[in-house]
Design an enzyme around this catalytic site. Structure first.
Site, PDB file in Angstrom:
ATOM      1  N   HIS A  12      -3.628  -4.839  -0.496  1.00  0.00           N
ATOM      2  CA  HIS A  12      -3.275  -5.371   0.819  1.00  0.00           C
ATOM      3  C   HIS A  12      -3.290  -6.897   0.774  1.00  0.00           C
ATOM      4  O   HIS A  12      -4.352  -7.511   0.934  1.00  0.00           O
ATOM      5  CB  HIS A  12      -4.276  -4.891   1.871  1.00  0.00           C
ATOM      6  CG  HIS A  12      -4.145  -3.455   2.219  1.00  0.00           C
ATOM      7  ND1 HIS A  12      -3.253  -3.003   3.161  1.00  0.00           N
ATOM      8  CD2 HIS A  12      -4.789  -2.360   1.747  1.00  0.00           C
ATOM      9  CE1 HIS A  12      -3.345  -1.689   3.268  1.00  0.00           C
ATOM     10  NE2 HIS A  12      -4.274  -1.271   2.417  1.00  0.00           N
ATOM     11  N   GLU A  56      -2.337  -8.916   3.017  1.00  0.00           N
ATOM     12  CA  GLU A  56      -2.726  -9.425   4.333  1.00  0.00           C
ATOM     13  C   GLU A  56      -4.232  -9.374   4.546  1.00  0.00           C
ATOM     14  O   GLU A  56      -4.737  -9.956   5.511  1.00  0.00           O
ATOM     15  CB  GLU A  56      -1.989  -8.652   5.435  1.00  0.00           C
ATOM     16  CG  GLU A  56      -2.518  -7.277   5.737  1.00  0.00           C
ATOM     17  CD  GLU A  56      -2.137  -6.204   4.724  1.00  0.00           C
ATOM     18  OE1 GLU A  56      -2.508  -5.039   4.955  1.00  0.00           O
ATOM     19  OE2 GLU A  56      -1.484  -6.518   3.703  1.00  0.00           O
ATOM     20  N   CYS A  83       0.840  -1.197   0.000  1.00  0.00           N
ATOM     21  CA  CYS A  83       0.000   0.000   0.000  1.00  0.00           C
ATOM     22  C   CYS A  83       0.879   1.254   0.000  1.00  0.00           C
ATOM     23  O   CYS A  83       1.597   1.495  -0.959  1.00  0.00           O
ATOM     24  CB  CYS A  83      -1.016  -0.029   1.140  1.00  0.00           C
ATOM     25  SG  CYS A  83      -2.346   1.180   0.923  1.00  0.00           S
TER      26      CYS A  83
END
Length: 207
Positions: free
Chosen positions: A189, A191, A79
């Site tokens: 992202h 994650e 990001c």
């Protein structure tokens, strides 16, 4: 050992959870000296590019990151971390790390018609990524056109388009995965991107 660079930006806890789930050891620190023995680095963050660069300079992480990359250690920017590896950002007119040639521009700077057409910015939510420009090790085992989770208003604009390894469509063609040598970046992202994102993180940690 993975070193997580903590420069007072958000979204680090979700990355820690992903690494815990994958049983990958890591150290998170605001102090470069505590990460010097790590063999790879993750550079996550939400927020503002100018703020991020100011925090990196205060902590000494700006020179540390350049030194570690020059030594050949892999770096993954996520990001905001994917943006400040470039040379300059429109967001706060920030001079960035300069690890990859290019700049960061707002969606509406690149394509003003997006504003006229009321295409919402930030680009937020799930979107599919399409591979390009050959193989990329962090995408190994990922199915082309997999969905990942984006939240961003600014766009990576590399001088050399061949460093783009995957892109998404959102009013324009959005670079989503970057590789230049041992420097990797995900505009989205990983994650927060389910099984696909976990695989990307695992791939990076096995480089």
């Amino acid at each position: 050992m993975v070193g997580i660079i903590d420069f007072n930006a958000g979204n680090i806890t979700s990355l820690e959870r992903a690494l815990d789930y994958l049983k990958i050891p890591y150290i998170r620190s605001k102090n470069p000296s505590e990460l010097k023995d790590c063999d790879r680095f993750m550079f996550p963050g939400d927020g503002d590019d100018a703020y991020a660069m100011a925090e990196l300079k205060k902590s000494g992480f700006d020179s540390f990151v350049r030194e570690q990359v020059a030594a050949g250690k892999p770096l993954l920017g996520i990001c905001v971390g994917s943006q400040i590896i470039f040379e300059h950002s429109e967001e706060g007119d920030a001079k960035c790390l300069g690890l990859v040639e290019g700049e960061i521009k707002h969606f509406y700077t690149i394509e003003p018609k997006m504003k006229e057409e009321k295409i919402k910015v930030p680009h937020m939510g799930w979107n599919n990524i399409t591979f390009e420009n050959g193989d990329c090790p962090i995408l190994a085992g990922i199915i082309n056109d997999s969905d990942v989770y984006f939240v961003h208003s600014f766009v990576i604009c590399p001088n050399d388009r061949s460093v783009v390894k995957a892109s998404a469509e959102y009013g324009i063609k959005v670079p989503a995965v970057i590789q230049k040598g041992n420097v990797f970046a995900c505009q989205f992202h990983p994650e927060k991107s389910g099984i696909t994102g976990l695989k990307i993180i695992e791939n990076f940690c096995k480089l």
